[in-house]
Enzyme design. Structure first.
Site, PDB file in Angstrom:
ATOM      1  N   GLU A 423       1.718 -26.482 -19.591  1.00 14.51           N
ATOM      2  CA  GLU A 423       1.006 -27.440 -20.441  1.00 14.51           C
ATOM      3  C   GLU A 423      -0.124 -28.164 -19.709  1.00 14.51           C
ATOM      4  O   GLU A 423      -1.226 -28.312 -20.251  1.00 14.51           O
ATOM      5  CB  GLU A 423       1.990 -28.477 -21.014  1.00 14.51           C
ATOM      6  CG  GLU A 423       2.972 -27.926 -22.014  1.00 14.51           C
ATOM      7  CD  GLU A 423       4.227 -27.348 -21.374  1.00 14.51           C
ATOM      8  OE1 GLU A 423       5.120 -26.910 -22.117  1.00 14.51           O
ATOM      9  OE2 GLU A 423       4.313 -27.357 -20.117  1.00 14.51           O
ATOM     10  N   HIS A 485      13.097 -34.076 -26.703  1.00 15.68           N
ATOM     11  CA  HIS A 485      11.958 -33.426 -27.349  1.00 15.68           C
ATOM     12  C   HIS A 485      11.315 -34.295 -28.434  1.00 15.68           C
ATOM     13  O   HIS A 485      10.406 -33.827 -29.119  1.00 15.68           O
ATOM     14  CB  HIS A 485      12.396 -32.096 -27.962  1.00 15.68           C
ATOM     15  CG  HIS A 485      12.583 -31.001 -26.972  1.00 15.68           C
ATOM     16  ND1 HIS A 485      13.398 -31.115 -25.870  1.00 15.68           N
ATOM     17  CD2 HIS A 485      12.048 -29.756 -26.908  1.00 15.68           C
ATOM     18  CE1 HIS A 485      13.370 -29.985 -25.176  1.00 15.68           C
ATOM     19  NE2 HIS A 485      12.554 -29.145 -25.781  1.00 15.68           N
TER      20      HIS A 485
END
Length: 698
Positions: A423, A485
């Site tokens: 990422e 998450h």
């Protein structure tokens, strides 16, 4: 060994003088500022001289020449070196006066390179690891544009990306992510010169960094070349020249040239961490200059023979610019359509009126990530500069391009990038893709993992790079994956960042506006936060009004008769719509406001904002994110005050109060709280502009 170039045959004494001039000139800047980093520039001066006089073609009269070589100083603290080279090459901004104002307010010589301040700077570096990662994006840009626009008889796009980096850059994880992908993609026109000086701020790198960097990069798929002799010796320059030629000849792998240097060469503090981040001091600096054969009393000394050598370099570069312009004229005659498209792209501008594929229709309930999928593919065919991909979450982010295949080693013309689980590297690479010019990069992951990418996202905003961040699974609505998450804090984190637009659309129409705005805003990155769960279709959402960031979605009466305002965003707006129906039926006249982009709403004038959020009316905001930030617009909030939990989404919605019933209940309580009196006027307060106009307004 490849024979030395013509420039390499220049008198060895003049070569030495040029290198020592670079060292002293670079050391003079921190001395003038009483702040800065002289050590790395003094150590890297020999390969700066060779690279900029013999390889890296950049033009002082046309800094944005499309076919220039790209140069990135990844160890941005050594920026005095880059400013010195720009001065020697005659960049108009980089006068002696500006160099003497190093690190001062309003100068063209800030404490780390800033692309929006100084001509000749491609990207803003300083946070270590970012520059080399940006360079991967720049090299990908060159490979993609070459594959798209070059023909069998015309090489319109044909140049290299050069990087200087240090130990710190290679310790940062982001560089490993990006360089691993660079090896996979075989970016043969990426050349990194590694300043292996074995010194960090704490001391010798043996304290914390003992890995074999060469073997690591070889495992990434790079060619690694090593110069054994310490580069400060002029006798090592021919070895460097040979390695650079070898690097350029390797077309299927990026190359790292590992170069042993001596930080602060010539200083009494040489080869210690003391010379890294502080001026030499007047006595040491004078002694250094005397050792270099320069006048110890002169600051920013550049003798005529050094000026003449660099002037000859510029002259040769300007011939290359003229030759390329002639080549483009020939290309335009032979391939007018390609030339027109190349010209259009390099303007890096898209008007909203040009976006024909939006808004998409969305009269059925759907997840906003699915609306996003439709929007992305609606515009991708019309705007081939759109290039990007996902961090190994394509089936979840729904970002695959139907109009293009993958960008791979053998297919660099592809527009879809498989970033892998990287990422931070992904975001930094996209900054480089944008900096290249003619490309509008997008990248995607789960919104929670924006935290991994935050360092590069911040640099998108600072650098004025219009990268499009597609962040799905944006709240507790992702459900069973749980609080690891569920990004409850990330909305406010990004909304508090200058020059960034965070979008949280509630349906297909608002998602269309988010994409159109992201495409239009070339100098402001956009973060599109999209839901995993299904959202209702809204009857009264507006494409045009969405560009104001917030607007009235429904209102049963005039502002003076209102009892309550509900503000919702994204997946929570539907609760507000349904709750308002119940509240209105019960006699509580309720307006619903949608705020898909708080940042854009803030940019509107006070009159418009007051028309949407009327003064004195109790206001309740509903968003499944941290409560911080909403006090500015609402008197009470339904928001997250803790991390989420692992459970099906509907159970989590009940647990945390994101239900129609709870919105109705809290709305009634808020109205009752202010019964018989006006709610505080949240907009009735002074707004101070504390930034003084003038110096520093780049």
């Amino acid at each position: 060994m490849t024979p030395p170039t013509k420039k390499a045959k220049t008198d060895i004494t003049l070569q030495t003088k040029c290198i020592n001039t670079i060292r002293a000139f670079s050391a003079d800047m921190p001395e003038s500022a009483k702040s800065g980093h002289p050590g790395a520039p003094m150590g890297m001066a020999p390969f700066a001289h060779v690279v900029f006089t013999e390889h890296c073609a950049i033009s002082p009269t046309n800094p944005n020449w499309a076919n220039r070589d790209r140069f990135i100083l990844s160890n941005g603290h050594a920026c005095a070196l880059q400013y010195t080279m720009l001065h020697l090459l005659g960049f108009p901004q980089m006068t002696v006066d500006q160099c003497s104002k190093f690190r001062q307010l309003g100068s063209y010589t800030p404490g780390h390179p800033e692309n929006f301040v100084t001509d000749g700077i491609e990207v803003s570096t300083g946070p270590l690891g970012q520059g080399i990662s940006n360079a991967v994006g720049l090299a990908m840009g060159e490979a993609h544009m070459a594959a798209t626009f070059n023909t069998e008889d015309v090489k319109l796009v044909d140049h290299f990306t050069y990087v200087f980096c240090g130990d710190g850059c290679l310790q940062e994880g982001v560089s490993g992510e990006a360089c691993s992908l660079a090896g996979h993609l075989g970016l043969g026109k990426l050349i990194v010169l590694y300043d292996d000086n074995s010194i960090t701020i704490d001391g010798d790198t043996s304290l914390s960094f003992t890995e074999d960097v060469a073997k690591r990069y070889e495992s990434y798929g790079w060619q690694v070349l090593t110069i054994e002799e310490e580069i400060s010796e002029v006798s090592a320059l021919d070895a460097l020249r040979a390695k650079l030629e070898e690097a350029k000849a390797c077309t299927d792998k990026p190359t790292m040239i590992k170069i042993k240097t001596l930080i602060g060469w010539g200083s009494a503090k040489a080869n210690t961490h003391s010379v890294h981040g502080a001026p030499l001091g007047s006595v040491d600096l004078a002694n250094v200059k005397e050792k270099y054969g320069l006048d110890p009393k002169k600051m920013f000394q550049v003798d005529d023979d050094v000026k003449a050598l660099y002037a000859s370099v510029v002259s040769e570069t300007e011939k290359k610019v003229e030759a390329w312009n002639a080549l483009f004229a020939e290309y335009t005659k032979k391939y007018p359509d390609l030339a027109a498209e190349y010209t259009r792209r390099m303007k890096s501008k898209i008007d909203v009126e040009e976006i024909k594929g939006l808004p998409i229709s969305g009269d059925k309930p759907n997840a906003s990530r699915k609306h996003g999928q439709a929007c992305l593919n609606a515009v991708a065919g019309d705007f081939p500069e759109l290039i990007g991909g996902s961090a190994d979450l394509t089936p979840s982010n729904l970002t695959a391009l139907k109009c293009s295949g993958d960008f791979q080693k053998d297919t660099p013309q592809g527009r879809y990038i498989r970033f892998g689980v990287r990422e931070h590297g992904m975001a930094a690479i996209c900054n480089g893709l944008f900096a290249y010019g003619g490309l509008r990069p997008f990248c995607a992951t789960f919104f929670n993992f924006a935290g991994y990418a935050l360092g590069a996202i911040r640099l998108s905003a600072l650098s004025r790079f219009g990268v499009i961040y597609i962040m799905t699974h944006d709240t507790i609505g992702l459900g069973e994956d749980g609080p690891t998450h569920q990004p409850v804090e990330m909305f406010e984190s990004l909304r508090s960042m200058p020059n960034i637009h965070l979008w949280r659309p509630a349906d297909a129409v608002e998602t269309s506006a988010a994409y159109a705005s992201a495409l239009k805003e070339a100098h402001t990155p956009s973060v599109l936060c999209l839901s995993r769960q299904t959202l209702p279709a809204l009857d009264t959402s507006s494409y045009e009004k969405s560009f104001k960031g917030g607007y009235v979605l429904s209102c049963p009466t005039t502002p003076d008769k209102l009892n309550l305002v509900l503000i919702g965003t994204g997946s929570e707006l539907g609760f507000c719509v349904d709750a308002a129906k119940i509240l209105n039926e019960s006699g509580i006249l309720t307006r619903v406001v949608t705020m898909p982009c708080v940042d854009l709403f803030e940019e509107q004038d006070e009159e418009y904002k007051a028309s949407v959020l009327p003064s004195g009316v109790p206001t309740l905001s509903v968003e499944a994110s941290a409560v911080h930030g909403w006090h500015k617009y609402s008197h009470a909030q339904i928001a997250m005050t803790r991390f989420g939990a692992s459970a099906p989404y509907k159970d989590l919605a009940v647990k945390f109060g994101f239900t129609v019933d709870n919105v109705v209940s809290r709305g009634k309580e808020l109205v009752a709280f202010y019964k018989g009196r006006s709610a505080p006027a949240l907009g009735d307060r002074p707004v101070f502009i504390n930034v003084q106009a003038g110096a520093g307004d780049h």
